[in-house]
Every structure is written in structure tokens, then in C-alpha cells.
Design an enzyme around this catalytic site. Structure first.
Site, short mmCIF file in Angstrom:
data_model
loop_
_atom_site.label_atom_id
_atom_site.label_comp_id
_atom_site.label_asym_id
_atom_site.label_seq_id
_atom_site.Cartn_x
_atom_site.Cartn_y
_atom_site.Cartn_z
CG ASP A 43 -0.23 0.14 2.53
OD1 ASP A 43 -0.24 1.25 3.10
OD2 ASP A 43 0.37 -0.85 2.99
CB SER A 44 1.08 4.23 0.69
OG SER A 44 1.45 5.58 0.61
CB ALA A 45 5.87 4.28 -0.14
CG HIS A 59 -3.08 7.48 1.36
ND1 HIS A 59 -2.91 7.09 0.05
CD2 HIS A 59 -1.91 7.19 1.99
CE1 HIS A 59 -1.70 6.61 -0.10
NE2 HIS A 59 -1.07 6.64 1.06
#
Length: 342
Positions: free
Chosen positions: A181-183, A313
Site C-alpha cells: 500500500d502507498s509507497a 489514504h
């Protein structure tokens, strides 16, 4: 490597500085000083691998590379009648490349839940962080873990047979998925582009949850989507992460940040397995994620896009929206379905 009880020494506070000042800061998470030192604040507690696990999942920490400090936390569903080998999900945590850990309680809980819900072995990677180790260090660490897993697969018939709950005994090394997830999703994507040409059959799919891509040109959601106080990612925070993570002198259109930039490899030329992209409706990355999906489709890649309404997010690990639990259940079901048909 043997099983270990890993902590994370990266949450450090350096007190008593007299000759340095803060040059970058993300409130409550990280401070970077003019002398190059870094404070990572204890925003989320580290927990041991056996913390708060249900009766249906086991976990163990394993060192991968003592020189780099890379290690993994491996979650395995307990045997319940059927001893059929399970698919493996190699997961990279989020944190803008600069913070986060496989030992963070929020990831520990989420990935234990994923292992149980999707009936899969989850290998959670603790990679090196920026700004001390700028990109591509995290990508290199991901490739190193994949090579290590490939090596482990050759010993599957000789190790762990005494314990039916052993992760190596339970894993189907022919059904490996990259995820994050995300980065961490960005890492999963770049690792996939690097390992697929070496062994196209090794990775069955890629699961990208709110992938943290960037670019110099702002999208509509980046410019106009106001973020509530509990948001995990604002535009200012995003820009700060990229300044800390990218090599000095590069911009957000660097291929390591913007997969659709002019300098990036053409998607048509990349070896990619089927991709699941999980998009949050209230995330500033929403439009960038959706444009990425459109570009994959134009390039002839197999891509499934799912949008989760009413959440932003990192909702699935931070539970920072009223609908977080309901949408997390949906996300887990979507991941399970994506894995089950491959």
C-alpha cells in the site's frame, strides 16, 4: 536464516543538538536535520511477531540480509484439515519510503487478518528507508527478498516437513503475488518490473493499494480534494516524502516516481502479470491511480480497478474513517478473489 524476534531501531530521537536545525519535517512522523541526522517519532508502536494473533494464524520474523538489515515477518494460516499449499503474498508497507515498519502494530494486525481472510502466506518486508537510503534502495531490497524466496523454494522438500504449520511447508512458490500500500505499492510495482523479465512465471499478480506515484503536473484530486485532519496524506506531505526519497537533483517525473512520465519505460514494453489497483475515493492520489489504470489498459495489460467510496489514504491500516471497517472487509474480499483465480 533462523526465526528471530525483530524490533525496529529506526524510531530514534536525537536530543541535545546544538549545531543543526530542522530542514524537513512531517509532523508526528519524521524530522530531518541539517547535519543529516533523522528523528523518526513513535507514531505507531512496534510489536513482536506473536502479538495479538488469533488462533488461526502464526507469525515469525526472519532475517534476510544482515548487511542491509532487511528482514521479513511471515504470517501463515494454521492447518485446518486441508494441507494444500497456499499462495504467497509478498507485502511492502507504506510510509512514503521514509517511515513505517513491518513491526508496526497497524500492519501486523492488517496482514495477520489478510493471511487469515485470503488463506495465504504473507511475507511482510522490512526494507531500508529514506532519506538515509534513497530510492532505489527499497526497490533493491524488494528484489533481494524475491531472490531469497526463490532460493528457499529449492529447499522446500527438505525443510519444515516436521511442522505442518511451517511457512515454508505451507507455501506454494508457484503462486507468488507482489503487494503493498502507498509507497509499498510503488515498491511492489517496480519489483515486478524487475523480476518478471528474469522469471516470468514467478509472479502471478500484483496488488497495488493506493499506489504512491507522483509527477510534476498536479492532478485534479491533488489540487482540489480537501483532506480532513485525520488524513494520512496531504499534498504537502506527499511532496516532502518525495524530496526525501528521490535522489538529489531529480524531480517527481523521475521513472522511480512517475511510471507515466516521459522518461519512464513504455508500459507496452514491460513484462507485467495481472494487476489489481485499489483506489480510495477521498485520496489525493485517486486521479493519478485511475490514470495509471487507464494507461495499463491502453498498453494491453490485464488490470482490475476497484474504488472504495467514503474513505481516504491508508484507511485499511489506520481505520481513520467511519467506513474504514466496512471498506476493509470489501478490500480483503477483492484481494482474496484476485488471488483465488490465479
Amino acid at each position: 536464516m533462523g526465526g528471530l524476534q525483530m524490533g525496529d531501531s529506526r524510531q530514534t530521537l536525537h536530543l541535545g543538538r546544538t549545531n543543526s536545525h530542522v530542514i524537513e519535517e512531517i509532523h508526528g512522523l519524521i524530522r530531518v536535520y541539517s547535519d543529516g541526522s533523522v528523528d523518526r517519532l513513535p507514531a505507531v508502536p512496534d510489536v513482536p511477531c506473536n502479538w495479538a494473533l488469533g488462533s488461526d494464524v502464526t507469525a515469525v520474523d526472519v532475517a534476510i540480509d544482515r548487511a542491509t538489515g532487511v528482514w521479513v515477518r511471515i504470517y501463515t494460516p494454521r492447518v485446518q484439515g486441508n494441507h494444500k499449499p497456499l499462495p504467497m503474498v509478498v507485502y511492502f508497507h507504506g510510509g512514503g519510503f521514509c517511515v513505517g515498519s513491518a513491526a508496526w502494530s497497524c500492519y501486523h494486525q492488517f496482514l495477520a487478518r489478510l493471511s487469515s481472510a485470503a488463506n495465504c502466506v504473507v511475507v511482510s518486508v522490512n526494507y531500508r528507508l529514506a532519506p538515509e537510503y534513497k530510492i532505489p534502495a527499497a526497490y533493491d531490497d524488494g528484489v533481494a527478498v524475491m531472490k531469497w524466496l526463490k532460493h528457499q523454494s529449492s529447499y522446500q522438500n527438505y525443510r519444515g516437513s516436521h511442522d505442518p504449520n511451517s511457512w515454508i511447508h505451507r507455501s506454494n512458490f508457484d503462486r507468488v503475488f507482489l503487494a503493498g500500500d502507498s509507497a509499498g505499492a510503488t515498491i511492489a510495482y517496480h519489483v515486478a518490473t524487475r523480476v518478471m523479465p528474469m522469471d516470468p512465471m514467478f509472479v502471478r499478480g500484483v496488488i497495488l493499494i493506493q499506489p504512491f506515484f507522483g509527477g510534476e503536473n498536479r492532478t485534479v484530486s491533488e489540487k482540489n480534494l480537501a483532506q480532513p485532519p485525520q488524513s494520512a496524506l496531504t499534498l504537502a506531505t506527499s511532496d516532502c516524502y518525495w524530496r526525501l526519497a528521490l535522489p538529489v537533483g531529480t524531480t517527481r517525473d523521475h521513472p522511480w516516481c512517475n511510471p507515466l512520465g516521459k522518461a519512464s519505460p513504455k508500459l507496452e514494453n514491460l513484462y507485467l502479470p495481472p494487476v489489481l489497483v485499489c483506489v480510495s475515493d477521498l485520496d489525493i492520489l485517486r486521479d493519478r491511480n485511475m490514470e495509471f489504470c487507464k494507461a495499463l489498459k491502453r498498453a494491453g495489460k490485464a488490470v482490475q480497478q476497484v474504488v472504495y467510496a467514503g474513505v481516504g489514504h491508508a484507511f485499511q491500516v489506520l481505520n481513520n474513517y467511519p467506513l474504514s471497517q466496512a471498506r476493509t472487509n470489501e478490500l480483503l474480499a477483492d484481494v482474496k478473489n484476485f488471488i483465488s483465480i490465479r
